[in-house]
Enzyme design. Sequence first.
Site, PDB file in Angstrom:
ATOM      1  N   GLU A  95      43.928 -28.283  27.208  1.00 29.89           N
ATOM      2  CA  GLU A  95      44.587 -28.059  25.932  1.00 29.89           C
ATOM      3  C   GLU A  95      46.066 -28.411  26.023  1.00 29.89           C
ATOM      4  OE1 GLU A  95      41.676 -24.635  24.080  1.00 29.89           O
ATOM      5  OE2 GLU A  95      43.500 -23.970  25.059  1.00 29.89           O
ATOM      6  N   CYS A 119      45.753 -16.067  38.580  1.00 29.26           N
ATOM      7  CA  CYS A 119      46.584 -14.923  38.223  1.00 29.26           C
ATOM      8  C   CYS A 119      45.769 -13.969  37.350  1.00 29.26           C
ATOM      9  CB  CYS A 119      47.831 -15.382  37.478  1.00 29.26           C
ATOM     10  SG  CYS A 119      48.933 -16.412  38.476  1.00 29.26           S
ATOM     11  N   CYS A 122      45.897 -14.257  33.408  1.00 34.63           N
ATOM     12  CA  CYS A 122      45.779 -15.593  32.822  1.00 34.63           C
ATOM     13  C   CYS A 122      44.314 -15.982  32.667  1.00 34.63           C
ATOM     14  CB  CYS A 122      46.506 -16.613  33.698  1.00 34.63           C
ATOM     15  SG  CYS A 122      46.377 -18.307  33.115  1.00 34.63           S
ATOM     16  N   GLY A 179      46.659 -25.048  34.664  1.00 30.20           N
ATOM     17  CA  GLY A 179      46.815 -25.533  36.024  1.00 30.20           C
ATOM     18  C   GLY A 179      48.154 -25.203  36.659  1.00 30.20           C
ATOM     19  N   SER A 211      56.678 -25.424  35.475  1.00 30.65           N
ATOM     20  CA  SER A 211      56.456 -24.009  35.764  1.00 30.65           C
ATOM     21  C   SER A 211      55.505 -23.883  36.943  1.00 30.65           C
ATOM     22  CB  SER A 211      55.864 -23.301  34.538  1.00 30.65           C
ATOM     23  OG  SER A 211      55.592 -21.943  34.823  1.00 30.65           O
ATOM     24  N   CYS A 353      50.167 -18.895  25.572  1.00 27.07           N
ATOM     25  CA  CYS A 353      50.748 -19.041  26.899  1.00 27.07           C
ATOM     26  C   CYS A 353      49.945 -18.189  27.873  1.00 27.07           C
ATOM     27  CB  CYS A 353      52.195 -18.573  26.876  1.00 27.07           C
ATOM     28  SG  CYS A 353      53.056 -18.712  28.439  1.00 27.07           S
TER      29      CYS A 353
END
Length: 382
Positions: A95, A119, A122, A179, A211, A353
């Site tokens: 996405e 994580c 996430c 990713g 990031s 996010c």
Amino acid sequence: MESVERVNLLGLDGAALSELVGQWGGKPFRARQLQRWVHQRGADSFDAMTDLARDFRAQLARDCVIEALPVNTEQRSSDGTRKWLFDVGQGNAIETVFIPEDDRGTLCISSQAGCVVNCRFCSTGHQGFNRNLRASEIIGQLWWAKRVLEAAADTARLPGGKAGEDTRVISNVVMMGMGEPLLNYDQVLPALRLMLDDNAYGLSRRRVTVSTSGVVPMMDRLSQDCPLALAVSLHAPNDALRDELVPLNRKYPLNALLAACERYLAHAPRDFITFEYCMLDGINDTDQHARELIQLARQVRCKLNLIPFNPFPASGLKRSPSARVRVFAQRLMDAGIVTTVRKTRGDDIDAACGQLAGEVRDRTRITERNATRTIPIQQVHA
């Protein structure tokens, strides 16, 4: 006779494209012309490149292609946020999200289909890992979005649309999609170089952000190969908690991570690292956590970006109440730590996010997942 796979020009940075053209006897300026056609004009046909020699175009048509990933869906939020779902094969997808603001347009792109870091907060990690994206698939997200947005743009509404100012639709790129970029370094690097190349997208190093969850050796490599803005997914002020929330911390604990941040700053285009901190109710949002975070933040030049958690069922976690986020942010600011809080965007199109899961088989669970896209928009305390 065995067919030879044609080269996808989207994945070649300036040096690689010059090498390819040189193999055909072409001059470097031909490579620059070609690069501008592909990335600045968004050409997907060699016939359109009318200032290139006919035999050169014929060579390109024989040996090369300009192909982005197929687009499965496009969604538009009532607040202007747009999201594209790209097909990466075998029922998986990535996405890409565009977030317009008054003074900028930010594109959030993916570097992997899925993620191995896993994580806890996430949903991308909970989906598992499919594969690394190729450089052409990474830069192809920017190439596609630029073409679509510029074709539809009303010039009067573009970021920076005043006379004499830059009127590009996409002014910032953040590698904060699906990713871990630094675990796909060899494909991410040429894509980053294309973003910065004046013959391609010409973005400032300060306007391209990678990031990372803290892949220390690759942070060092990035600082040497292509230094640009860096954001680190911190999310905890001590090793015990970060081991639980960000499992990569067990390999690269906080002392190693902070040392890598300090080394990176010697080469970075900005004089600070952005630490991202997802606010989890009762997990990392107490006064004690704030005190520990202040001590950690004082060890490296940084700013804190507090992110409201976007719940999903498998996490077992809850978002910190807004009042708690405000108090937490104020404690940081009172200690002299520059702090921002993100505002939710695109909640009606499931563009969040940390929530980009790239689902293809079932796109109907938007209400269930209740995800929101977040971007930094305000400083909590001047």
